[in-house]
Design a protein around this motif. Sequence first.
Motif, PDB file in Angstrom:
ATOM      1  N   SER A 164     127.423 -35.565 -81.196  1.00  0.00           N
ATOM      2  CA  SER A 164     126.011 -35.826 -81.509  1.00  0.00           C
ATOM      3  C   SER A 164     125.815 -37.274 -81.969  1.00  0.00           C
ATOM      4  N   ALA A 176     125.380 -39.010 -78.778  1.00  0.00           N
ATOM      5  CA  ALA A 176     124.066 -38.672 -78.192  1.00  0.00           C
ATOM      6  C   ALA A 176     122.963 -39.477 -78.898  1.00  0.00           C
ATOM      7  N   ASP A 177     123.032 -39.546 -80.229  1.00  0.00           N
ATOM      8  CA  ASP A 177     122.021 -40.322 -80.986  1.00  0.00           C
ATOM      9  C   ASP A 177     122.104 -41.802 -80.618  1.00  0.00           C
ATOM     10  N   TYR A 178     123.343 -42.290 -80.530  1.00  0.00           N
ATOM     11  CA  TYR A 178     123.521 -43.709 -80.202  1.00  0.00           C
ATOM     12  C   TYR A 178     122.994 -44.008 -78.796  1.00  0.00           C
ATOM     13  N   ASN A 179     123.130 -43.035 -77.913  1.00  0.00           N
ATOM     14  CA  ASN A 179     122.631 -43.235 -76.550  1.00  0.00           C
ATOM     15  C   ASN A 179     121.117 -43.399 -76.513  1.00  0.00           C
ATOM     16  N   ARG A 180     120.416 -42.715 -77.439  1.00  0.00           N
ATOM     17  CA  ARG A 180     118.957 -42.892 -77.489  1.00  0.00           C
ATOM     18  C   ARG A 180     118.647 -44.360 -77.791  1.00  0.00           C
ATOM     19  N   PHE A 181     119.417 -44.943 -78.689  1.00  0.00           N
ATOM     20  CA  PHE A 181     119.234 -46.372 -78.999  1.00  0.00           C
ATOM     21  C   PHE A 181     119.566 -47.212 -77.760  1.00  0.00           C
ATOM     22  N   ARG A 182     120.678 -46.900 -77.099  1.00  0.00           N
ATOM     23  CA  ARG A 182     121.084 -47.699 -75.930  1.00  0.00           C
ATOM     24  C   ARG A 182     120.003 -47.669 -74.859  1.00  0.00           C
ATOM     25  N   VAL A 183     119.494 -46.465 -74.608  1.00  0.00           N
ATOM     26  CA  VAL A 183     118.475 -46.340 -73.558  1.00  0.00           C
ATOM     27  C   VAL A 183     117.247 -47.157 -73.953  1.00  0.00           C
ATOM     28  N   SER A 184     116.908 -47.139 -75.264  1.00  0.00           N
ATOM     29  CA  SER A 184     115.732 -47.918 -75.706  1.00  0.00           C
ATOM     30  C   SER A 184     115.952 -49.419 -75.497  1.00  0.00           C
ATOM     31  N   GLN A 185     117.229 -49.816 -75.373  1.00  0.00           N
ATOM     32  CA  GLN A 185     117.560 -51.236 -75.153  1.00  0.00           C
ATOM     33  C   GLN A 185     117.867 -51.523 -73.681  1.00  0.00           C
ATOM     34  N   PRO A 245     123.654 -45.123 -70.892  1.00  0.00           N
ATOM     35  CA  PRO A 245     124.306 -44.324 -71.931  1.00  0.00           C
ATOM     36  C   PRO A 245     125.820 -44.262 -71.749  1.00  0.00           C
TER      37      PRO A 245
END
Length: 378
Positions: A203, A206-215, A219
Motif C-alpha cells: 500500500s 500504491a500511495d506513492y504511485n498516486r503521487f507519481r501519476v500526478s507528476q 507507476p
Amino acid sequence: MDPYPWETHHPEGKFRVVVTQTLPGQRWIEILTTADCRIEVCRTQHALDSQSIRAAIGDRCDGAIGQITESWDAAIFDAMKAAGVSAYSNYAVGYNNVDLGAASRAGIPVGNTPGVLTETTAEMAVALTFAAARRVGEAERFLRGGRFAGMRPDLLLGTRLHGKILGIIGAGRIGSAYARMMVQGHGMQVIYHSRSANPGLESFVADYNRFRVSQNLSPVSCHRADSLETLLESADCVSVHTILDESTRHLLDARRLGLMKADAILVNTSRGPVVDEAALVDHCRRHPGFRAGLDVFEHEPDMAAGLAELDNVVIVPHIGSATRWAREGMATLAACNVAGILCGYPLWRQTDILPFLEGNPPQAVPSIVNARELEMLP
Ligand SMILES: O=C(O)[C@H](O)CO
C-alpha cells in the motif's frame, strides 16, 4: 586468572548484571543504575566464549546482555538458571546466536533490539547497492593506487539502477525500509520474497504511485514473488534481509546464484551464512559483470578464500547498524529489556519502540522474543 579486564558501575546495586562488551553511550548505564543494578562490563574487543561467559555469570547473577558474536548456548542458559538469572538481552535485533529453546526451558526471557536500527541498516544496504553498482571500492583503489590519468569516457562504467527491478528477500522491517528508499529515491520496481504478503509495503507503493501519476511519471510495481527462483531470475538487484535459521542457511547457493542475471547485483546486510560464500566467490570470478555488496560474512570475522581480492565485490565489516544513534538506541533497549524484567514491568504492547529512546523510558519491557513460550503475553 580472568584474562579480561572488567569495569563495574553502581557497585552497591541490588541486582547483578553482566554485560559481555562495553556498549556505546551512557543512557543504558543510567537505566540499569536506576533499576538498582550492579553492572559488570567486560572491557574486551573480542567475543567471549561459552566458558568465559559461564565464568562471568558465576554463582549469582540476575541479568545479562550479550553480543551476536557470542554463542549463547544451552550450557550458558543452564548456568544462568542455576545462578538465578531472570533476564537476558541480545544487543541486536537478530538472535540466531541464542539457543532460544534452551533459554525458554530455563525460563529466561530473551530480549532483542528491534525498530531502532531499521533505517540505519537499510541505509547501509542502499550504500552497498550503489557502491557495487557504481564500482566505488574499485574506483577508490584505482585512484589511491595512482592510476588515474584523467577522466575518460569509458572509465569504470557502472550500472544504472533507476527504474530497474529490485528483488527483496525478506520483506520485514529492514527489507521494507530499504524497498521504500529504493522505490522513492530510484523509481525501482519491487518484487519480494517473504513468508507472507506485506500489505504495508504494497500500500506504500500504491500511495506513492498516486503521487507519481500526478507528476506524469509512470507507476512502479510491487508484488510478492511466486517463488525465490522467479525473483532471482527477474531482478537486476537482489538484497537479502531475511533472518538466519536452518531454513535460510545457504538460501543463496551455487544453483540459485546461477539463476541470477550475469550482471545482477547482490547485497547482503542480514547474516553471512544465508549466502554460500565460497559459491559466491566462484560465481563472481566466473561473471566479472556480477557485483556484490556485503556487510556480513559466513564465518565472521574471516572471509572465504579469494573474496577480498575480487574487484566486483564491495565489503564492509558488519557495520549495518553502526550509526551512533542506532547503536546507543540498541544499548538503551537492551538495558530496558533487562531492567524492565528485573523491576517486574509488563511487556510493551506497541510496535513503536521510539518512546524508550528519549526522556524517561516507559515502565515496560520493550521486546522479548520468547514471550509466548514463557507465557508472558496476556
Ligand atoms: O542483528 C543485528 O542487530 C545486527 O546484525 C547487529 O548490528
